[in-house]
Design a protein around this motif. Structure first.
Motif, PDB file in Angstrom:
ATOM      1  N   ARG A  68     -68.921  39.514  35.271  1.00 45.39           N
ATOM      2  CA  ARG A  68     -67.634  39.839  34.538  1.00 45.39           C
ATOM      3  C   ARG A  68     -66.926  40.437  35.781  1.00 45.39           C
ATOM      4  O   ARG A  68     -65.727  39.937  35.636  1.00 45.39           O
ATOM      5  CB  ARG A  68     -67.655  40.531  33.416  1.00 45.39           C
ATOM      6  N   THR A  79     -63.584  38.738  37.656  1.00 46.82           N
ATOM      7  CA  THR A  79     -62.412  39.075  37.463  1.00 46.82           C
ATOM      8  C   THR A  79     -61.471  39.365  38.801  1.00 46.82           C
ATOM      9  O   THR A  79     -60.759  39.007  38.950  1.00 46.82           O
ATOM     10  CB  THR A  79     -62.372  40.648  36.571  1.00 46.82           C
ATOM     11  N   LYS A  96     -58.408  37.710  40.072  1.00 48.09           N
ATOM     12  CA  LYS A  96     -57.478  38.465  40.172  1.00 48.09           C
ATOM     13  C   LYS A  96     -56.781  38.241  41.690  1.00 48.09           C
ATOM     14  O   LYS A  96     -55.813  38.547  41.994  1.00 48.09           O
ATOM     15  CB  LYS A  96     -57.867  39.958  40.315  1.00 48.09           C
ATOM     16  N   ALA A 103     -63.620  38.314  31.564  1.00 47.54           N
ATOM     17  CA  ALA A 103     -62.627  38.293  32.757  1.00 47.54           C
ATOM     18  C   ALA A 103     -61.186  38.138  32.180  1.00 47.54           C
ATOM     19  O   ALA A 103     -60.209  38.735  32.729  1.00 47.54           O
ATOM     20  CB  ALA A 103     -62.986  37.491  34.027  1.00 47.54           C
ATOM     21  N   LEU A 131     -57.911  40.375  32.534  1.00 46.97           N
ATOM     22  CA  LEU A 131     -56.871  40.330  33.286  1.00 46.97           C
ATOM     23  C   LEU A 131     -55.518  40.190  32.298  1.00 46.97           C
ATOM     24  O   LEU A 131     -54.516  40.605  32.757  1.00 46.97           O
ATOM     25  CB  LEU A 131     -56.809  38.867  33.749  1.00 46.97           C
ATOM     26  N   SER A 153     -62.538  48.469  37.993  1.00 54.46           N
ATOM     27  CA  SER A 153     -61.634  47.505  37.051  1.00 54.46           C
ATOM     28  C   SER A 153     -60.623  47.278  38.074  1.00 54.46           C
ATOM     29  O   SER A 153     -59.977  46.280  37.877  1.00 54.46           O
ATOM     30  CB  SER A 153     -61.121  48.421  36.064  1.00 54.46           C
TER      31      SER A 153
END
Length: 212
Positions: free
Chosen positions: A10, A14, A18, A51, A55, A152
């Motif tokens: 995940r 992400t 991103k 994800a 976001l 993160s």
């Protein structure tokens, strides 16, 4: 000996999404399909769904009931805020890793050999090595909250639109070597300075692409 950290799927998903949003690959208003993203990345829908949730929490996308998500887009301030936090936190992690005597021998040997062979120009290899270097430093900082926060923020290599991938990989490899050498020498402030410069250059790459 440092143990290898396995980044959750995940988090990898992400990071990929991103990076695409920050670099402008995904434009404001563009629709993202959970199924299409899962198929493109070769993963199940579950990590993509997670994800998307991450976001949305960052303000990068807006979820739509049963209709995937819409990219909200980013501006210069969002990008600066993101990378400034990475620089602060990763600089601190590097300084702490140095203070705690992180064993950099294996990673430093590998990255120097990669530079000599120019194997870092291979995208998959570079991205894997880049991830392992950063996460090993975070782990060596020995603060779980710091580690989780940096996880993160992770968005992988920040190439942007104004530099080639090979040039970015080459410069980053030199910066990784300098960071690991400073950590190995227990030079905390030196490690912090090189890491901050490393992240700041990444930010500049993305900002330059935003203005094109």
């Amino acid at each position: 000996m440092e143990t290898l950290e396995i980044m959750p799927v995940r988090v990898k998903v992400t990071a990929v999404l991103k990076k695409a949003i920050l670099s402008g690959e995904y434009k404001k208003g563009e629709q993202l399909s959970l199924t299409d993203v899962a198929n493109t990345l070769g993963v199940s829908r579950t990590p993509v769904r997670e994800a998307f949730q991450a976001l949305e929490a960052e303000g990068l996308i807006k979820l739509r009931m049963n209709r995937g998500a819409i990219v909200k887009g980013v501006d210069e301030k969002f990008i600066r805020d993101h990378y400034e936090m990475r620089a602060l936190m990763e600089g601190e992690a590097a300084a702490r890793a140095a203070a705690r005597g992180m064993d950099v021998t294996a990673l430093l040997t590998e990255v120097k050999e990669a530079k000599e062979r120019e194997s870092f120009v291979n995208k998959d290899y570079y991205e894997d090595l880049n991830q392992r270097i950063h996460t090993a430093i975070w782990k060596a900082a020995d603060n779980q909250r710091l580690y989780a926060y940096l996880l993160s923020l992770w968005n992988g290599p920040s190439i942007g639109k104004t530099t080639s991938a090979s040039d970015h990989y080459r410069i980053s490899t030199d910066e990784h070597i300098a960071t690991l050498e400073a950590i190995g020498a227990k030079n905390g402030e030196g490690a912090r300075r090189v890491m901050v410069d490393h992240i700041t250059r990444s930010m500049d790459n993305i900002l330059a692409g935003l203005k094109k």
